[in-house]
Design a protein around this motif. Structure first.
Motif, short mmCIF file in Angstrom:
data_model
loop_
_atom_site.label_atom_id
_atom_site.label_comp_id
_atom_site.label_asym_id
_atom_site.label_seq_id
_atom_site.Cartn_x
_atom_site.Cartn_y
_atom_site.Cartn_z
N GLY A 136 3.10 -27.11 -20.98
CA GLY A 136 3.44 -27.34 -19.57
C GLY A 136 4.04 -28.71 -19.35
N THR A 137 3.46 -29.73 -19.99
CA THR A 137 4.00 -31.09 -19.87
C THR A 137 5.38 -31.19 -20.50
N ALA A 138 5.57 -30.50 -21.62
CA ALA A 138 6.89 -30.50 -22.27
C ALA A 138 7.94 -29.92 -21.32
N ASN A 139 7.58 -28.87 -20.58
CA ASN A 139 8.51 -28.27 -19.62
C ASN A 139 8.86 -29.26 -18.51
N VAL A 140 7.84 -29.97 -18.00
CA VAL A 140 8.07 -30.95 -16.95
C VAL A 140 9.00 -32.05 -17.46
N VAL A 141 8.74 -32.54 -18.66
CA VAL A 141 9.58 -33.58 -19.25
C VAL A 141 11.02 -33.11 -19.39
N ASN A 142 11.20 -31.89 -19.87
CA ASN A 142 12.55 -31.36 -20.06
C ASN A 142 13.32 -31.27 -18.76
N PHE A 143 12.66 -30.83 -17.70
CA PHE A 143 13.34 -30.75 -16.40
C PHE A 143 13.64 -32.14 -15.85
N CYS A 144 12.74 -33.09 -16.09
CA CYS A 144 12.99 -34.47 -15.65
C CYS A 144 14.24 -35.03 -16.34
N ILE A 145 14.39 -34.72 -17.61
CA ILE A 145 15.57 -35.18 -18.35
C ILE A 145 16.83 -34.47 -17.85
N ASP A 146 16.73 -33.14 -17.70
CA ASP A 146 17.90 -32.35 -17.29
C ASP A 146 18.39 -32.75 -15.90
N TYR A 147 17.44 -33.06 -14.99
CA TYR A 147 17.82 -33.38 -13.61
C TYR A 147 17.91 -34.88 -13.37
N LYS A 148 17.85 -35.66 -14.47
CA LYS A 148 18.02 -37.11 -14.38
C LYS A 148 17.07 -37.76 -13.38
N ILE A 149 15.80 -37.40 -13.50
CA ILE A 149 14.76 -37.98 -12.65
C ILE A 149 14.66 -39.48 -12.93
N GLY B 204 -1.84 -34.55 -26.94
CA GLY B 204 -0.58 -33.86 -27.20
C GLY B 204 0.38 -33.95 -26.04
N ALA B 205 -0.16 -33.88 -24.81
CA ALA B 205 0.68 -34.02 -23.62
C ALA B 205 1.31 -35.39 -23.57
N GLU B 206 0.55 -36.42 -23.93
CA GLU B 206 1.11 -37.78 -23.95
C GLU B 206 2.25 -37.90 -24.98
N MET B 207 2.12 -37.20 -26.08
CA MET B 207 3.19 -37.22 -27.08
C MET B 207 4.49 -36.65 -26.49
N ARG C 273 8.02 -38.58 -26.02
CA ARG C 273 9.28 -37.96 -26.44
C ARG C 273 10.32 -38.10 -25.34
N GLY C 274 9.90 -37.85 -24.10
CA GLY C 274 10.81 -38.00 -22.97
C GLY C 274 11.35 -39.41 -22.86
N GLN C 275 10.47 -40.39 -23.11
CA GLN C 275 10.93 -41.78 -23.07
C GLN C 275 12.01 -42.02 -24.13
N GLN C 276 11.80 -41.48 -25.32
CA GLN C 276 12.78 -41.66 -26.39
C GLN C 276 14.12 -41.02 -26.04
N GLU C 277 14.08 -40.03 -25.17
CA GLU C 277 15.30 -39.35 -24.75
C GLU C 277 15.88 -39.94 -23.47
N ILE D 96 7.84 -51.45 -13.99
CA ILE D 96 7.11 -51.17 -15.22
C ILE D 96 7.44 -49.76 -15.72
N VAL D 97 7.87 -49.63 -16.95
CA VAL D 97 8.13 -48.33 -17.57
C VAL D 97 7.68 -48.37 -19.03
N GLY D 98 7.46 -47.19 -19.59
CA GLY D 98 7.10 -47.11 -21.00
C GLY D 98 5.74 -47.68 -21.32
N GLU D 99 4.79 -47.62 -20.35
CA GLU D 99 3.46 -48.17 -20.56
C GLU D 99 2.40 -47.14 -20.16
N ARG D 100 1.21 -47.30 -20.72
CA ARG D 100 0.06 -46.51 -20.29
C ARG D 100 -1.04 -47.45 -19.85
N PHE D 101 -1.82 -47.00 -18.86
CA PHE D 101 -2.86 -47.84 -18.29
C PHE D 101 -4.15 -47.04 -18.10
#
Length: 331
Positions: A102-115, A158-161, A165-169, A230-235
């Motif tokens: 489910g998270t992979a799907n959200v990431v893919n749509f964020c990339i596709d729609y340039k969120i 796994g969701a965080e991974m 991945r989205g960040q790398q893209e 702030i981007v690319g960080e976890r808290f």
């Protein structure tokens, strides 16, 4: 436009209320019409019924790509709060499907729609484990695949991974790892069961500990991080590390009910998960206590919140005050 997944859960519903109060343009995803009633009830609890109609509700499921597509059109920011919480070993496949796929799907749509930015709500369960010479668990503590983890923890890791991945893209991302979240309006699920069970006279406590936080602190931090550079960080988002005994006793005091009398020793919870396994197997019922969750009731990991306090100069509400607020609003 902002999209919130998981808008019918504890964090998502409170986040929607806060965003609408601040006149943001909001779209929320729901799976079943009846689930929206939980969010509507929260708005009523705070006497904000008139604001509920400002939410643009879209029926979709994060594991159904076709239904999800429409939700991301004309969107700038995404709060991904949806996920499955379960410590039942029988839910292993579903946990992986919802939380990772489910998270992979959200990431893919964020990339596709340039969120512009994605905030993902993870969990302290996805953090690493302290070693022999390490007392505090931080955002930098390494995940050790060799030690035992719950299926839930593995799915959140796994969701965080997928987020990384989205960040790398090229996607701007933020991850928050809350502790056990307390908040009004959801007494019949998740952490709300602490309150409902104790109100009914739950007799046991343990001296294990974990990290707790109020839902208001979680959503305030999420919003501040999304509005920051702030981007690319976890808290890690935790207010206090407390024993289950102290928290349970505080809830009982505020509910004005009897405190549990009996300490559940490790041998008792070990016996308990075995009995639960036996009866769930015989009667085909959902597991209430797994081996991992039984062991976690006696663990003493300390989760550090120094990174987020320093990044935002943030001060957390005490858990005792959070409990008082939850109880006062529920009455």
């Amino acid at each position: 436009m902002i999209v919130v997944t998981g808008g019918t859960g504890l964090v998502g519903a409170h986040l929607l209320l806060h965003l609408v109060e601040n006149e943001e343009s909001i779209r929320a995803i729901y799976r079943e019409p009846k689930s929206i009633e939980k969010t509507k009830s929260l708005f009523q609890l705070y006497h904000k019924e008139t604001l509920f109609s400002r939410i643009d509700w879209i029926q979709a499921d994060i594991i159904d790509v076709t239904s999800l597509a429409i939700a991301f059109k004309n969107v700038d920011y995404v709060y991904h709060c949806a996920g499955l919480i379960s410590y039942d070993p029988n839910d292993e496949d579903l946990l992986r499907k919802v939380n990772i796929e489910g998270t992979a799907n959200v990431v893919n749509f964020c990339i596709d729609y340039k969120i512009k930015k994605l905030c993902h709500v993870s969990s302290i369960a996805a953090l690493g484990s302290s070693g022999p010479n390490q007392n505090d668990i931080t955002e930098e503590t390494e995940w050790n695949p060799e030690i035992q983890h719950s299926d839930y923890a593995i799915s959140k890791y796994g969701a965080e991974m997928e987020i990384w991945r989205g960040q790398q893209e090229g996607l701007n991302v933020i991850i928050v790892n809350p502790g056990v979240i307390f908040g009004p309006g959801f007494w019949n699920q998740g952490s709300g069961l602490f309150f409902s069970a104790i109100k009914k006279g739950f007799p046991f406590y343990t001296n294990g500990s974990t990290a707790f936080v109020g839902v208001t602190d979680v959503l305030k931090i999420m919003i501040q991080l999304m509005k920051s550079d702030i981007v690319g960080e976890r808290f890690t988002i935790v207010a206090e590390n407390l024993t289950f005994k102290n928290v349970i006793f505080s809830i009982a005091e505020n509910l004005k009910v009897k405190k549990p009398k009996f300490e559940a020793k490790p041998w008792m919870t070990a016996l308990g998960w075995r009995i639960d396994l036996f009866f769930s197997t015989i009667f085909k019922t959902k597991r209430k206590l797994s081996k991992y969750s039984a062991n976690s009731l006696h663990s003493h990991d300390f989760i550090s919140n120094e990174k987020i306090k320093n990044a935002l100069n943030y001060e957390f509400q005490s858990i005792n005050d959070v409990i008082k607020e939850v109880v006062s609003l529920q009455k």
